[in-house]
Design a protein around this motif. Structure first.
Motif, short mmCIF file in Angstrom:
data_model
loop_
_atom_site.label_atom_id
_atom_site.label_comp_id
_atom_site.label_asym_id
_atom_site.label_seq_id
_atom_site.Cartn_x
_atom_site.Cartn_y
_atom_site.Cartn_z
N TYR A 156 0.84 -1.21 0.00
CA TYR A 156 0.00 0.00 0.00
C TYR A 156 0.87 1.25 0.00
O TYR A 156 0.64 2.18 -0.78
CB TYR A 156 -0.93 -0.01 1.20
N ASP A 157 1.88 1.27 0.86
CA ASP A 157 2.75 2.45 0.93
C ASP A 157 3.46 2.70 -0.39
O ASP A 157 3.67 3.86 -0.79
CB ASP A 157 3.79 2.27 2.05
N ASN A 158 3.83 1.65 -1.08
CA ASN A 158 4.49 1.81 -2.38
C ASN A 158 3.57 2.50 -3.38
O ASN A 158 4.01 3.34 -4.18
CB ASN A 158 4.94 0.46 -2.92
N VAL A 159 2.29 2.14 -3.36
CA VAL A 159 1.32 2.79 -4.25
C VAL A 159 1.17 4.26 -3.87
O VAL A 159 1.18 5.15 -4.75
CB VAL A 159 -0.05 2.08 -4.19
N VAL A 160 1.04 4.54 -2.59
CA VAL A 160 0.90 5.93 -2.13
C VAL A 160 2.10 6.75 -2.56
O VAL A 160 1.96 7.85 -3.10
CB VAL A 160 0.72 5.99 -0.60
N ASN A 161 3.29 6.23 -2.33
CA ASN A 161 4.51 6.96 -2.70
C ASN A 161 4.56 7.24 -4.19
O ASN A 161 4.94 8.35 -4.62
CB ASN A 161 5.75 6.16 -2.28
N ALA A 162 4.18 6.26 -4.99
CA ALA A 162 4.20 6.44 -6.45
C ALA A 162 3.20 7.50 -6.89
O ALA A 162 3.49 8.34 -7.76
CB ALA A 162 3.91 5.11 -7.14
N GLU A 163 2.02 7.49 -6.28
CA GLU A 163 0.99 8.46 -6.66
C GLU A 163 1.35 9.87 -6.19
O GLU A 163 1.02 10.85 -6.86
CB GLU A 163 -0.37 8.04 -6.12
N ILE A 164 2.03 9.98 -5.06
CA ILE A 164 2.50 11.30 -4.63
C ILE A 164 3.55 11.82 -5.62
O ILE A 164 3.51 12.99 -6.01
CB ILE A 164 3.08 11.23 -3.20
N ALA A 165 4.46 10.96 -6.03
CA ALA A 165 5.45 11.37 -7.03
C ALA A 165 4.76 11.84 -8.31
O ALA A 165 5.18 12.83 -8.93
CB ALA A 165 6.41 10.21 -7.32
N ASN A 166 3.70 11.16 -8.70
CA ASN A 166 2.96 11.55 -9.91
C ASN A 166 2.30 12.91 -9.76
O ASN A 166 2.34 13.74 -10.67
CB ASN A 166 1.90 10.50 -10.24
N VAL A 167 1.65 13.13 -8.60
CA VAL A 167 0.92 14.39 -8.43
C VAL A 167 1.89 15.56 -8.30
O VAL A 167 1.61 16.67 -8.76
CB VAL A 167 -0.06 14.32 -7.23
N VAL A 168 3.05 15.32 -7.71
CA VAL A 168 4.07 16.37 -7.64
C VAL A 168 4.57 16.70 -9.03
O VAL A 168 4.75 17.87 -9.40
CB VAL A 168 5.24 15.94 -6.72
N ARG A 169 4.82 15.67 -9.83
CA ARG A 169 5.28 15.90 -11.20
C ARG A 169 4.27 16.74 -11.99
O ARG A 169 4.65 17.65 -12.74
CB ARG A 169 5.51 14.57 -11.91
N LYS A 170 2.99 16.49 -11.78
CA LYS A 170 1.96 17.25 -12.48
C LYS A 170 1.96 18.71 -12.04
O LYS A 170 1.82 19.61 -12.86
CB LYS A 170 0.58 16.61 -12.22
N GLN A 171 2.13 18.93 -10.74
CA GLN A 171 2.19 20.32 -10.24
C GLN A 171 3.35 21.07 -10.89
O GLN A 171 3.22 22.23 -11.28
CB GLN A 171 2.35 20.30 -8.73
N LYS A 172 4.48 20.39 -11.02
CA LYS A 172 5.65 21.02 -11.64
C LYS A 172 5.42 21.26 -13.13
O LYS A 172 5.81 22.30 -13.67
CB LYS A 172 6.89 20.14 -11.43
#
Length: 371
Positions: A39-55
């Protein structure tokens, strides 16, 4: 470490719609079909994705979208000593539906401990670069105070705190400790989210407090006291801003009313660096109260709604910015959506694509107004 400071001319509050992969992982984790690490791995990956989109959109602030929490406020409170919770299906009645929240109450004195949100911030901070800075959002001290004195909780709270002043002192001390923890982890931009001021504006609030036999002016003084006590001694190079909201749950709201009754308190006297203010429709009233914002604060106008997928008219938003500038100088103003897109994990009623279109519009308008 990034030295950029919020707010920026184009900014946002903090929460984002939970991606489908995150929703599915949460359901699987709760069902016991995947473990904590997966579960944590999925959360970490999705946070990385949403940060990339913000940038990619060109924003200078990044958040983790609040992907690690269920509720914008309660999860933080659960990280304090003396606070317990349970899921009961209860909640708070919003204008169109019941906001289902976990019951959160005291089982002892409030104290700080190593807060899990600080660890969450450390994960986010790795994504900072020369163009971006990480900010973290937590509920305001006033929000924690109010949670513990609502009618359903007051009896249990009084077992540990005979008076509100004693409760205020302990909440403020716990927050000062957590703020120190964030600072030592490298956080220089913190945001306190605060629905308490929005909950005491308007005629409905007056009637509600009158029925409870509570003096609204005393309530305002207590909200200001707990917030300012919590901010005492904050490091000079740490920015702490406040976001004031009238409720944001599944595109519904909790209260309506202009800022006039609270402006002499929160606008004039709260010791934050900037105010993120909800101004997306007529429920927020006019801009005149902005004249009472102390000169050391900036104001972020929340003129773009997160409650609807409909894109605002660009010129209408620009005109409203200039209208606000009649009461506070344009150079102290910024632009953002009025709230997050998913204050609770249920999210508001729009798609991820519509969410990003809203932020794109915020940036385009800000660049046109401020250059």
């Amino acid at each position: 470490m990034s030295t950029l400071q919020t707010p920026f001319r184009y900014d946002f509050v903090g929460s984002f719609l939970r991606p489908q992969a995150l929703k599915e992982a949460k359901a699987a984790y709760q069902a016991g079909t995947i473990g904590q690490e997966e579960y944590d791995n999925v959360v970490n990956a999705e946070i990385a994705n949403v940060v990339r989109k913000q940038k990619e959109l060109g924003f200078h602030v990044i958040t983790d979208g609040e992907f690690r929490r269920s509720f914008w406020h309660l999860d933080f409170m659960w990280g304090l000593e003396g606070v317990e919770h349970r899921a009961t299906g209860n909640g708070v009645q919003f204008n169109q539906e019941l906001a289902v929240l976990d019951d959160t109450y005291l089982v002892g004195k409030i104290r700080a401990k190593a807060h899990p949100f600080v660890e969450y911030f450390k994960f986010l901070k790795q994504f900072e670069d020369e163009n971006t800075v990480a900010k973290y959002t937590i509920p305001a001290p006033a929000q924690t105070f109010q949670q513990m004195i609502v009618p359903v909780n007051i009896e249990s709270t009084r077992k540990f705190y005979p008076t509100n002043d004693e409760l205020i002192e302990d909440i403020a001390a716990a927050y000062r400790d957590v703020i120190r923890q964030f600072y030592e982890a490298g956080c220089r931009n913190l945001q306190i989210d605060d629905c308490t001021w929005g909950a005491i504006v308007g005629d409905a609030a007056k009637q509600r407090y009158k029925a409870l036999g509570i003096d609204l002016e005393e309530v305002k003084a207590q909200l200001l006291k707990v917030n300012n006590l919590a901010l005492e001694g904050k490091p000079a190079d740490m920015v702490i801003n406040s976001h004031i909201c009238r409720g944001n749950y599944h595109s519904t709201y909790f209260t309506s009313g202009p800022y006039d009754p609270v402006a002499d308190y929160v606008f004039a006297k709260e010791k934050v660096d900037a105010l993120f203010l909800e101004y997306d429709d007529e429920r927020s009233g006019g801009f005149a109260p902005l004249a009472r914002v102390s000169e050391d604060k900036k104001v972020v106008l929340g003129l773009i709604t997160t409650k609807s997928p409909v894109l605002e008219d660009r010129q209408t938003v620009i005109d409203r910015i200039h209208e606000a500038a009649r009461y506070i100088p344009l150079e102290r103003l910024c632009l953002s959506p009025q709230c997050g897109f998913a204050s609770c994990e249920i999210g508001n009623k729009l798609t991820e694509e519509e969410q990003w279109a809203k932020l794109k519009l915020v940036k385009e308008i800000a660049e046109e107004v401020w250059g």
